[in-house]
Design an enzyme around this catalytic site. Structure first.
Site, mmCIF file in Angstrom:
data_model
loop_
_atom_site.group_PDB
_atom_site.id
_atom_site.type_symbol
_atom_site.label_atom_id
_atom_site.label_comp_id
_atom_site.label_asym_id
_atom_site.label_seq_id
_atom_site.Cartn_x
_atom_site.Cartn_y
_atom_site.Cartn_z
ATOM 1 N N THR A 22 0.814 -1.219 0.000
ATOM 2 C CA THR A 22 0.000 0.000 0.000
ATOM 3 C C THR A 22 0.847 1.270 0.000
ATOM 4 O O THR A 22 0.335 2.351 0.228
ATOM 5 C CB THR A 22 -0.925 0.031 1.219
ATOM 6 O OG1 THR A 22 -0.124 -0.157 2.378
ATOM 7 C CG2 THR A 22 -1.982 -1.037 1.139
ATOM 8 N N SER A 49 0.391 6.707 12.721
ATOM 9 C CA SER A 49 -0.400 6.234 11.589
ATOM 10 C C SER A 49 0.175 6.663 10.258
ATOM 11 O O SER A 49 0.870 7.673 10.157
ATOM 12 C CB SER A 49 -1.828 6.750 11.707
ATOM 13 O OG SER A 49 -1.851 8.104 11.317
ATOM 14 N N LYS A 50 -0.135 5.869 9.257
ATOM 15 C CA LYS A 50 0.317 6.185 7.912
ATOM 16 C C LYS A 50 -0.243 7.543 7.502
ATOM 17 O O LYS A 50 0.404 8.331 6.852
ATOM 18 C CB LYS A 50 -0.219 5.154 6.929
ATOM 19 C CG LYS A 50 0.581 3.901 6.877
ATOM 20 C CD LYS A 50 0.107 3.039 5.729
ATOM 21 C CE LYS A 50 0.614 1.616 5.954
ATOM 22 N NZ LYS A 50 0.256 0.705 4.917
ATOM 23 N N ARG A 51 -1.490 7.752 7.899
ATOM 24 C CA ARG A 51 -2.171 8.954 7.448
ATOM 25 C C ARG A 51 -1.484 10.228 7.937
ATOM 26 O O ARG A 51 -1.398 11.211 7.228
ATOM 27 C CB ARG A 51 -3.628 8.928 7.900
ATOM 28 C CG ARG A 51 -4.548 9.141 6.717
ATOM 29 C CD ARG A 51 -5.976 8.851 7.083
ATOM 30 N NE ARG A 51 -6.303 7.453 6.868
ATOM 31 C CZ ARG A 51 -7.091 6.742 7.661
ATOM 32 N NH1 ARG A 51 -7.610 7.291 8.735
ATOM 33 N NH2 ARG A 51 -7.361 5.502 7.385
#
Ligand code: GLU
Length: 478
Positions: free
Chosen positions: A11, A251-253
């Site tokens: 991802t 988090s990735k976000r």
């Protein structure tokens, strides 16, 4: 034989949490001379990011988490990329349908969206309402003949409970009515992650599964799949989250800590691995420094903590600086070199590296530390005033004016010679060292803090630039 797998979805980039999962998975296998397998879980085509598989492969290579079976290298249980295994899953889904543990669902998006909206309105969690469960065989046949798209859903009972075991959390029992009839096979016959992971873990003989705690809620559904097939359930280790602070997940976000970001910021791979090993696991001793080999020896998954850990970048920085200090000098020099691009030719870059090695915590600090070598900063005269060194603007002017001819009269700009010239001047005048060295260092660097002492800086600059900078200082001080 222990067989573990790291099963990332491609991802985009390697989140620190994923890397920790990979590390623990690797360590569990290696500790027992088992096999560490890499499996790419790319069935969710919407989340697929081009190039992401290469990032995963590069990070594993970089960190030394070498897999025994996986994409590129193959193995007895391949293919190791789920999209290449598409043909495998359907028969298992059909078997569940035959058993009554799964069913065809022809519901269209608009109906499902309505159910979702209703759930939202009623403040409940969306759950498919088993609308298609009771379709007769004939109806199903007709619909399929008519070319109606369908998915296959797991058929979870609404009564009773399901129990599974996790090494850290122990035995967990959940009421079955909480379990969603999750989709196993999509309309294009591609399995969902939820289905494929169980089938593959079984077919690949995986014995231990390390994954993030966010999968705990799916575990009972997986458990029911294993039970439906009468397969042996692997050992589960659900790792607590890595937090940014008390309340926020890393988090990735938020663009937090990916392995590649850290490398770009100048952290060393070995330090990152060492640090993340300790994010949630503690050794029996107080030792904090571990090579990968030492981790293999010392790691034991029973010591993984149940509580979340906080990613402390300061601690990682400190650990990184310790790794840098211990680095082979030549290796350090080669890594530091790329930051020396605009440094003047005459400067001895090897000495510069030596001066930096004990000083930096991360490599990206180098440009700020050495900027004065490229250009003399526009400094304030107050830098010459130093209480402890007992220097003032006046004293600095005097010292620099007296030093100038000494520096002018020599062509030997070796550190040795410069040291001896400075030492004679200091002892002839019965000055304290700092009283003389401080103003010279300030004049040469234009900063109150710089690597190296006066002689080293004068050596780096050599005669012309040294004299030029001292003259500038004298002018400013006048
Ligand atoms: N593909 C999943 C992920 O990247 C792996 C979860 C698992 O280990 O089963 O999050």
């Amino acid at each position: 034989m222990i067989r573990t797998r790291f099963a990332p979805s491609p991802t985009g980039y390697m989140h620190i949490g994923n890397l920790r999962t990979a590390l623990y998975t690797y360590l569990i296998a290696k500790k027992q001379n088992g096999k560490f397998i890499l499996r790419i879980e790319d069935t969710d085509t919407e989340r697929y990011v081009h190039g992401a598989i290469d990032i995963i492969l590069d990070v594993l290579k970089d960190t030394g988490l070498n897999y025994d079976e996986g994409p590129n290298i193959g193995g007895d249980f391949g293919p190791y990329v789920q999209s290449e295994r598409k043909h495998i899953y359907e028969k298992y889904a059909e078997k569940l349908v035959e058993q009554g543990n799964a069913y065809y669902c022809f519901c269209k998006d608009d109906r499902l969206s309505k159910l979702r909206e209703e759930a939202l309105k009623n403040n409940t969690v969306f759950k498919y309402d088993k609308h298609c469960l009771n379709l007769t065989k004939e109806k199903i046949k007709k619909k399929i003949e008519n070319g109606e798209p369908y998915v296959i859903r797991q058929n979870n009972p609404i009564e009773g409970t399901t129990t599974f075991n996790d090494i850290l959390y122990g035995e967990i029992t959940v009421p079955n009515f909480e379990l969603e009839d999750m989709i196993l096979l999509k309309t294009d016959k591609m399995p969902t992650y939820n289905f494929a992971n169980v089938i593959d873990d079984h077919l690949m003989n995986i014995t231990h599964i390390v994954r993030g705690k966010e999968y705990l809620s799916s575990a009972p559904k997986y458990q029911r799949l294993y039970e439906a097939f009468s397969w042996e359930v692997p050992t589960y280790i659900h790792c607590p989250h890595i937090m940014k602070n008390e309340t926020e997940k890393l988090s990735k976000r938020n663009g937090d800590a990916s392995y590649n970001d850290l490398i770009e910021k100048g952290y060393l791979s070995e330090a990152i691995i060492n640090y993340i090993a300790l994010l949630g696991w503690s050794p029996d001793s107080n030792e904090e420094f571990f090579t990968l080999e030492e981790l293999i020896k010392n790691f034991n998954y029973e010591n993984i903590s149940k509580s979340s850990s906080i990613f402390d970048i300061k601690k990682l920085k400190w650990m990184n600086s310790e790794y840098i200090k211990k680095m082979d000098k030549e290796k350090f020099h080669n890594m530091a070199y790329k930051y020396y691009e605009n440094i003047p030719k005459q400067i001895d870059k090897h000495l510069l590296s030596e001066m930096l090695q004990n000083r930096i915590e991360i490599f990206t600090q180098i440009p700020d530390i050495i900027d004065f070598l490229i250009e003399l900063p526009d400094y304030d005269l107050s830098i010459f005033e130093h209480k402890k060194m007992k220097t003032t603007i006046e004293s600095s002017k005097k010292v620099l004016t007296e030093i100038l001819p000494i520096f002018e009269n020599t062509n030997d700009y070796s550190i040795e010679n410069l040291n001896s010239l400075l030492n004679s001047y200091i002892s002839e005048n019965s000055y304290k060292n700092g009283f003389v060295l401080w103003p010279i260092r300030c004049a040469l660097s234009g900063k109150i803090s710089s690597p190296g002492g006066s002689s080293e800086l004068a050596y780096l600059f050599q005669k012309d630039e040294t004299l030029r900078r001292i003259k500038i200082a004298i002018n400013k001080l006048n």
